[in-house]
Design a protein around this motif. Structure first.
Motif, PDB file in Angstrom:
ATOM      1  N   GLN A 161      40.819  46.550  41.934  1.00  0.00           N
ATOM      2  CA  GLN A 161      41.072  47.704  41.077  1.00  0.00           C
ATOM      3  C   GLN A 161      40.696  47.338  39.655  1.00  0.00           C
ATOM      4  O   GLN A 161      40.589  46.169  39.330  1.00  0.00           O
ATOM      5  CB  GLN A 161      42.568  47.996  41.067  1.00  0.00           C
ATOM      6  CG  GLN A 161      43.012  48.950  42.125  1.00  0.00           C
ATOM      7  CD  GLN A 161      44.495  49.177  42.036  1.00  0.00           C
ATOM      8  OE1 GLN A 161      45.167  48.671  41.150  1.00  0.00           O
ATOM      9  NE2 GLN A 161      44.991  49.941  42.981  1.00  0.00           N
ATOM     10  N   SER A 162      40.576  48.359  38.820  1.00  0.00           N
ATOM     11  CA  SER A 162      40.287  48.079  37.417  1.00  0.00           C
ATOM     12  C   SER A 162      41.483  47.378  36.771  1.00  0.00           C
ATOM     13  O   SER A 162      42.590  47.449  37.265  1.00  0.00           O
ATOM     14  CB  SER A 162      40.019  49.386  36.686  1.00  0.00           C
ATOM     15  OG  SER A 162      38.934  50.031  37.316  1.00  0.00           O
ATOM     16  N   ASN A 163      41.205  46.728  35.654  1.00  0.00           N
ATOM     17  CA  ASN A 163      42.254  46.074  34.861  1.00  0.00           C
ATOM     18  C   ASN A 163      43.035  44.995  35.604  1.00  0.00           C
ATOM     19  O   ASN A 163      44.251  44.917  35.507  1.00  0.00           O
ATOM     20  CB  ASN A 163      43.220  47.100  34.283  1.00  0.00           C
ATOM     21  CG  ASN A 163      42.491  48.096  33.423  1.00  0.00           C
ATOM     22  OD1 ASN A 163      41.613  47.717  32.648  1.00  0.00           O
ATOM     23  ND2 ASN A 163      42.806  49.356  33.586  1.00  0.00           N
ATOM     24  N   THR A 164      42.302  44.197  36.341  1.00  0.00           N
ATOM     25  CA  THR A 164      42.929  43.105  37.077  1.00  0.00           C
ATOM     26  C   THR A 164      42.450  41.767  36.526  1.00  0.00           C
ATOM     27  O   THR A 164      41.327  41.635  36.058  1.00  0.00           O
ATOM     28  CB  THR A 164      42.563  43.230  38.571  1.00  0.00           C
ATOM     29  OG1 THR A 164      43.294  44.302  39.116  1.00  0.00           O
ATOM     30  CG2 THR A 164      42.878  41.978  39.349  1.00  0.00           C
ATOM     31  N   LEU A 165      43.334  40.795  36.614  1.00  0.00           N
ATOM     32  CA  LEU A 165      42.981  39.438  36.248  1.00  0.00           C
ATOM     33  C   LEU A 165      42.240  38.802  37.427  1.00  0.00           C
ATOM     34  O   LEU A 165      42.688  38.896  38.559  1.00  0.00           O
ATOM     35  CB  LEU A 165      44.275  38.660  35.961  1.00  0.00           C
ATOM     36  CG  LEU A 165      44.134  37.193  35.617  1.00  0.00           C
ATOM     37  CD1 LEU A 165      43.490  37.031  34.252  1.00  0.00           C
ATOM     38  CD2 LEU A 165      45.499  36.510  35.649  1.00  0.00           C
ATOM     39  N   LEU A 166      41.105  38.177  37.155  1.00  0.00           N
ATOM     40  CA  LEU A 166      40.374  37.498  38.227  1.00  0.00           C
ATOM     41  C   LEU A 166      40.609  36.003  38.135  1.00  0.00           C
ATOM     42  O   LEU A 166      40.540  35.421  37.050  1.00  0.00           O
ATOM     43  CB  LEU A 166      38.878  37.745  38.104  1.00  0.00           C
ATOM     44  CG  LEU A 166      38.348  39.135  38.399  1.00  0.00           C
ATOM     45  CD1 LEU A 166      36.830  39.132  38.256  1.00  0.00           C
ATOM     46  CD2 LEU A 166      38.739  39.578  39.787  1.00  0.00           C
TER      47      LEU A 166
END
Ligand code: ATP
Ligand code: MG
Lengths: 151, 118
Positions: free
Chosen positions: B42-47
Motif C-alpha cells: 500500500q502507499s505510505n509504507t516503510l520498506l
C-alpha cells in the motif's frame, strides 16, 4: 468522485523507447506518467495501478525481450498502456501468467526481479488485459484502466 | 511513531532526507523481490530490504513508499543516495538483519500491510 480537472482530461499520448537491457526506463517512465496523472488530478489508486502496469510491462520488455516501445494513452474514459517488442515471444502464456513462473536469469534475480509476479500483477491492476505473442516474432501487451467509476 | 523512532528502534544510520523524519509510520513491508512489493504494498509504507540497487528506489517511488531501510549493514552507492535525496525518499541503513528489524518494529506497534485490488 470526479473533480474538475478530471472532467477536463485531455487526450494525451506519451511514448518511450525501451532500449536493450535498459533496466531504468521502466522506473523513469512510470515516474513521468505518474506526475502527468497527478497534474490531471487523478485518484491515487488509478495513478498507482497505472504506474505498476507501466513498470512491470516495460521491465518485462527490457529483461525478456531485447528492446521495444511503451505507449501510454490518457483519454477521459480510459488509460491504455501498450508495450511492443520484437523479442522471443512467450511460448505458453497461461504458464507465464502463473504467480511464481519466471525464466529470468540469475543476474536479473540478483537485482530483485524474477519473482514471476509481474504479469499477475499487471492483470490485477488492469480492467482489461490483452497479450498478443508469437514465438520468434514478439509480444504486444495492452492493458486498460477504466476511469469511470465502477458500480 | 515516526521515522525518527524507527531510526532509534533499529539503531539505524540515516543516509539521506534527514529533514523528512517526521513522517508517520504505521505499516511496513519487508521483501527482496520487487514485483512482490509492487503487488502487495500500500502507499505510505516503510520498506525493509537488503536490495540496494537503483531499481529499489524506482520501485519505492512507484509504490509511494515512506522510506527505505537497508538491513545487514548494506548501503547503496552514492549516486543512488543522491537521487533519493532529490526525490525526497529517506534512506536508512542498519546492521540488524531482516527478521530482527521486523520483530522490533512489530513489537513497537508497526503492522504489515496488504492491499488487494478486486
Ligand atoms: N515481453 C516478453 N517477452 C518474452 N517473454 C516474456 C515477456 N514478458 C514476460 N515474459 C515471460 O513470462 C514470464 C513471466 O513474466 P512475469 O513478469 O510474470 O515474471 P518475471 O518477469 O520473470 O519476474 P518479475 O516480473 O516478478 O520480476 C517471464 O519469466 C518470461 O519468461
Ligand atoms: Mg516481469
Amino acid at each position: 468522485m470526479l473533480n474538475d480537472s478530471f472532467r477536463f482530461t485531455p487526450h494525451i499520448t506519451l511514448e518511450f523507447k525501451i532500449g536493450e537491457k535498459d533496466f531504468f526506463i521502466a522506473g523513469e517512465s512510470a515516474s513521468r506518467v505518474k506526475k502527468t496523472l497527478q497534474q490531471l488530478g487523478m485518484k491515487q489508486e488509478i495513478i498507482k495501478r497505472t504506474a505498476i502496469i507501466i513498470y512491470e510491462a516495460a521491465m518485462n520488455v527490457a529483461i525478456h525481450a531485447n528492446h521495444g516501445t511503451l505507449k501510454v494513452y490518457i483519454d477521459p474514459e480510459v488509460i491504455s498502456i501498450i508495450t511492443e517488442d520484437k523479442g522471443p515471444g512467450i511460448p505458453d502464456i497461461e504458464l507465464a501468467m502463473k504467480e511464481g513462473y519466471s525464466t529470468a536469469s540469475h543476474e536479473v534475480r540478483e537485482m530483485g526481479f524474477g519473482a514471476g509476479m509481474g504479469l499477475p500483477n499487471i492483470k490485477q491492476c488492469s480492467d482489461e488485459l490483452d497479450i498478443d505473442t508469437k514465438v520468434g516474432v514478439g509480444t504486444t501487451l495492452k492493458a486498460k484502466i477504466c476511469l469511470n467509476n465502477k458500480v | 511513531m515516526n521515522l525518527r523512532d524507527v531510526k532509534e528502534i533499529l539503531d539505524a544510520e540515516v543516509l539521506c532526507c534527514e529533514d523528512l523524519l517526521d513522517r508517520e509510520v504505521t505499516t511496513c513491508f519487508a521483501c527482496d523481490l520487487i514485483s512482490e512489493m509492487l503487488l502487495h504494498v500500500q502507499s505510505n509504507t516503510l520498506l525493509v530490504t537488503s536490495l540496494t540497487n537503483a531499481h529499489i528506489l524506482h520501485a519505492a517511488q512507484v509504490m509511494d513508499a515512506l522510506a527505505v531501510v537497508f538491513v545487514a549493514g548494506k548501503r547503496p552507492d552514492v549516486n543512488v543516495i543522491k537521487k533519493s535525496e532529490q526525490s525526497g525518499l529517506p534512506l536508512m541503513t542498519t546492521k540488524k538483519l531482516i527478521f530482527e528489524c521486523c520483530g522490533l518494529l512489530y513489537m513497537n506497534g508497526i503492522r504489515g500491510n496488504l492491499e488487494e485490488y478486486d
